[in-house]
Design a protein around this motif. Structure first.
Motif, PDB file in Angstrom:
ATOM      1  N   TRP A 185       0.866  -1.192   0.000  1.00  0.00           N
ATOM      2  CA  TRP A 185       0.000   0.000   0.000  1.00  0.00           C
ATOM      3  C   TRP A 185       0.887   1.222   0.000  1.00  0.00           C
ATOM      4  N   PHE A 186       0.338   2.304  -0.539  1.00  0.00           N
ATOM      5  CA  PHE A 186       1.056   3.579  -0.550  1.00  0.00           C
ATOM      6  C   PHE A 186       0.029   4.695  -0.449  1.00  0.00           C
ATOM      7  N   ASP A 187       0.236   5.606   0.476  1.00  0.00           N
ATOM      8  CA  ASP A 187      -0.659   6.743   0.684  1.00  0.00           C
ATOM      9  C   ASP A 187       0.117   8.022   0.375  1.00  0.00           C
ATOM     10  N   ALA A 188      -0.257   8.685  -0.718  1.00  0.00           N
ATOM     11  CA  ALA A 188       0.451   9.906  -1.136  1.00  0.00           C
ATOM     12  C   ALA A 188       0.264  11.029  -0.120  1.00  0.00           C
ATOM     13  N   LYS A 189      -0.882  11.092   0.558  1.00  0.00           N
ATOM     14  CA  LYS A 189      -1.112  12.145   1.549  1.00  0.00           C
ATOM     15  C   LYS A 189      -0.193  11.985   2.762  1.00  0.00           C
ATOM     16  N   LYS A 190      -0.021  10.741   3.197  1.00  0.00           N
ATOM     17  CA  LYS A 190       0.859  10.486   4.334  1.00  0.00           C
ATOM     18  C   LYS A 190       2.327  10.558   3.921  1.00  0.00           C
ATOM     19  N   GLY A 191       2.589  10.247   2.653  1.00  0.00           N
ATOM     20  CA  GLY A 191       3.955  10.331   2.170  1.00  0.00           C
ATOM     21  C   GLY A 191       4.775   9.067   2.339  1.00  0.00           C
ATOM     22  N   TYR A 192       4.114   7.955   2.575  1.00  0.00           N
ATOM     23  CA  TYR A 192       4.845   6.694   2.716  1.00  0.00           C
ATOM     24  C   TYR A 192       3.927   5.509   2.446  1.00  0.00           C
ATOM     25  N   GLY A 193       4.527   4.350   2.386  1.00  0.00           N
ATOM     26  CA  GLY A 193       3.801   3.109   2.197  1.00  0.00           C
ATOM     27  C   GLY A 193       4.720   1.936   2.479  1.00  0.00           C
ATOM     28  N   PHE A 194       4.327   0.751   2.029  1.00  0.00           N
ATOM     29  CA  PHE A 194       5.128  -0.441   2.248  1.00  0.00           C
ATOM     30  C   PHE A 194       5.166  -1.299   0.998  1.00  0.00           C
ATOM     31  N   ILE A 195       6.281  -1.976   0.834  1.00  0.00           N
ATOM     32  CA  ILE A 195       6.488  -2.928  -0.250  1.00  0.00           C
ATOM     33  C   ILE A 195       6.608  -4.307   0.388  1.00  0.00           C
ATOM     34  N   THR A 196       6.000  -5.309  -0.247  1.00  0.00           N
ATOM     35  CA  THR A 196       6.244  -6.685   0.154  1.00  0.00           C
ATOM     36  C   THR A 196       7.267  -7.240  -0.818  1.00  0.00           C
ATOM     37  N   SER A 197       8.473  -7.487  -0.320  1.00  0.00           N
ATOM     38  CA  SER A 197       9.540  -7.966  -1.201  1.00  0.00           C
ATOM     39  C   SER A 197       9.271  -9.415  -1.594  1.00  0.00           C
ATOM     40  N   ASP A 198       9.974  -9.886  -2.613  1.00  0.00           N
ATOM     41  CA  ASP A 198       9.775 -11.247  -3.107  1.00  0.00           C
ATOM     42  C   ASP A 198      10.100 -12.305  -2.060  1.00  0.00           C
ATOM     43  N   ASP A 199      10.932 -11.961  -1.085  1.00  0.00           N
ATOM     44  CA  ASP A 199      11.243 -12.919  -0.020  1.00  0.00           C
ATOM     45  C   ASP A 199      10.262 -12.816   1.153  1.00  0.00           C
ATOM     46  N   GLY A 200       9.210 -11.987   1.007  1.00  0.00           N
ATOM     47  CA  GLY A 200       8.150 -11.886   2.005  1.00  0.00           C
ATOM     48  C   GLY A 200       8.355 -10.832   3.072  1.00  0.00           C
ATOM     49  N   GLU A 201       9.415 -10.084   2.999  1.00  0.00           N
ATOM     50  CA  GLU A 201       9.717  -9.073   4.009  1.00  0.00           C
ATOM     51  C   GLU A 201       9.019  -7.752   3.663  1.00  0.00           C
ATOM     52  N   ASP A 202       8.499  -7.071   4.688  1.00  0.00           N
ATOM     53  CA  ASP A 202       7.910  -5.748   4.494  1.00  0.00           C
ATOM     54  C   ASP A 202       9.008  -4.697   4.531  1.00  0.00           C
ATOM     55  N   VAL A 203       8.994  -3.814   3.527  1.00  0.00           N
ATOM     56  CA  VAL A 203      10.012  -2.770   3.404  1.00  0.00           C
ATOM     57  C   VAL A 203       9.306  -1.421   3.386  1.00  0.00           C
ATOM     58  N   PHE A 204       9.757  -0.518   4.235  1.00  0.00           N
ATOM     59  CA  PHE A 204       9.194   0.827   4.309  1.00  0.00           C
ATOM     60  C   PHE A 204       9.522   1.590   3.023  1.00  0.00           C
ATOM     61  N   LEU A 205       8.537   2.294   2.490  1.00  0.00           N
ATOM     62  CA  LEU A 205       8.726   3.061   1.252  1.00  0.00           C
ATOM     63  C   LEU A 205       8.390   4.532   1.498  1.00  0.00           C
ATOM     64  N   PRO A 206       9.401   5.396   1.663  1.00  0.00           N
ATOM     65  CA  PRO A 206       9.118   6.823   1.823  1.00  0.00           C
ATOM     66  C   PRO A 206       8.839   7.468   0.465  1.00  0.00           C
ATOM     67  N   LYS A 207       8.153   8.578   0.500  1.00  0.00           N
ATOM     68  CA  LYS A 207       7.827   9.314  -0.726  1.00  0.00           C
ATOM     69  C   LYS A 207       9.091   9.762  -1.463  1.00  0.00           C
ATOM     70  N   THR A 208      10.159  10.000  -0.739  1.00  0.00           N
ATOM     71  CA  THR A 208      11.402  10.478  -1.350  1.00  0.00           C
ATOM     72  C   THR A 208      12.070   9.419  -2.220  1.00  0.00           C
ATOM     73  N   ALA A 209      11.689   8.152  -2.060  1.00  0.00           N
ATOM     74  CA  ALA A 209      12.278   7.067  -2.859  1.00  0.00           C
ATOM     75  C   ALA A 209      11.610   6.925  -4.226  1.00  0.00           C
ATOM     76  N   LEU A 210      10.497   7.605  -4.439  1.00  0.00           N
ATOM     77  CA  LEU A 210       9.777   7.499  -5.717  1.00  0.00           C
ATOM     78  C   LEU A 210      10.556   8.180  -6.828  1.00  0.00           C
ATOM     79  N   PRO A 211      10.483   7.639  -8.061  1.00  0.00           N
ATOM     80  CA  PRO A 211      11.144   8.299  -9.184  1.00  0.00           C
ATOM     81  C   PRO A 211      10.476   9.635  -9.511  1.00  0.00           C
ATOM     82  N   ALA A 212      11.200  10.495 -10.182  1.00  0.00           N
ATOM     83  CA  ALA A 212      10.660  11.810 -10.555  1.00  0.00           C
ATOM     84  C   ALA A 212       9.428  11.637 -11.438  1.00  0.00           C
ATOM     85  N   GLY A 213       8.396  12.413 -11.154  1.00  0.00           N
ATOM     86  CA  GLY A 213       7.174  12.376 -11.954  1.00  0.00           C
ATOM     87  C   GLY A 213       6.124  11.411 -11.446  1.00  0.00           C
TER      88      GLY A 213
END
Length: 129
Positions: A8-36
Motif C-alpha cells: 500500500w502507498f498513501d500519497a497524503k501520508k507520504g509513505y507506504g510499504f512494499i512486500t519484497s519477493d522474499d516476504g519481508e515488508d520494506v518501508f517506502l518513503p515518498k522520497t524514494a519514488l522516481p521523478a514524476g
C-alpha cells in the motif's frame, strides 16, 4: 536489486510499504519514488535498493517495473457474451413496452424475468443503484 510489489502507498501520508519477493515488508518513503510519480497502486511490481535503518528495512531508488493488474479487466465478461445478453434484454423490454402501450401490464413471470435480466446486465456493466 531486490524486487517486490506495493502493499500500500498513501500519497497524503507520504509513505507506504512494499512486500519484497522474499516476504519481508520494506518501508517506502515518498522520497524514494522516481521523478514524476506521486502515487502508486497496490500490487504494482517494483525494484528498489534496500538500506537498513534504525526502524528496519527501507526502500530507496525505486523503479516501477510493471503496473498493477486491473481487477475490473480480469473479471469483465467478453463482449460477445454481453452482446447476446443485451440483445435478449432489448427483446424483453420491447415486448413489455408494447404490452404497456396496449394498457396491459406484464405478467408476474415476465416481470420477474425482466428484473433478473436487468440485474444481470447492471452487475456486468458495473451499474450501481
Amino acid at each position: 536489486m531486490p524486487s517486490g510489489k506495493i502493499r500500500w502507498f498513501d500519497a497524503k501520508k507520504g509513505y507506504g510499504f512494499i512486500t519484497s519477493d522474499d516476504g519481508e515488508d520494506v518501508f517506502l518513503p515518498k522520497t524514494a519514488l522516481p521523478a514524476g510519480i506521486s502515487k502508486l497502486r497496490k500490487g504494482a511490481k517494483v525494484e528498489f535498493s534496500r538500506i537498513d535503518s534504525r526502524r528496519g528495512p527501507q526502500a530507496m531508488d525505486l523503479v516501477v517495473v510493471g503496473p498493477a493488474p486491473s481487477v475490473v479487466k480480469a473479471t469483465r465478461p467478453k463482449a460477445d457474451d454481453m452482446a447476446v445478453i443485451v440483445e435478449d434484454l432489448i427483446k424483453l423490454l420491447d415486448s413489455a413496452g408494447n404490452s404497456l402501450r396496449r394498457h396491459r401490464y406484464p405478467s408476474t413471470k415476465e416481470s420477474h424475468k425482466l428484473a433478473t435480466m436487468l440485474r444481470a446486465v447492471a452487475d456486468n456493466f458495473d451499474v450501481q443503484d
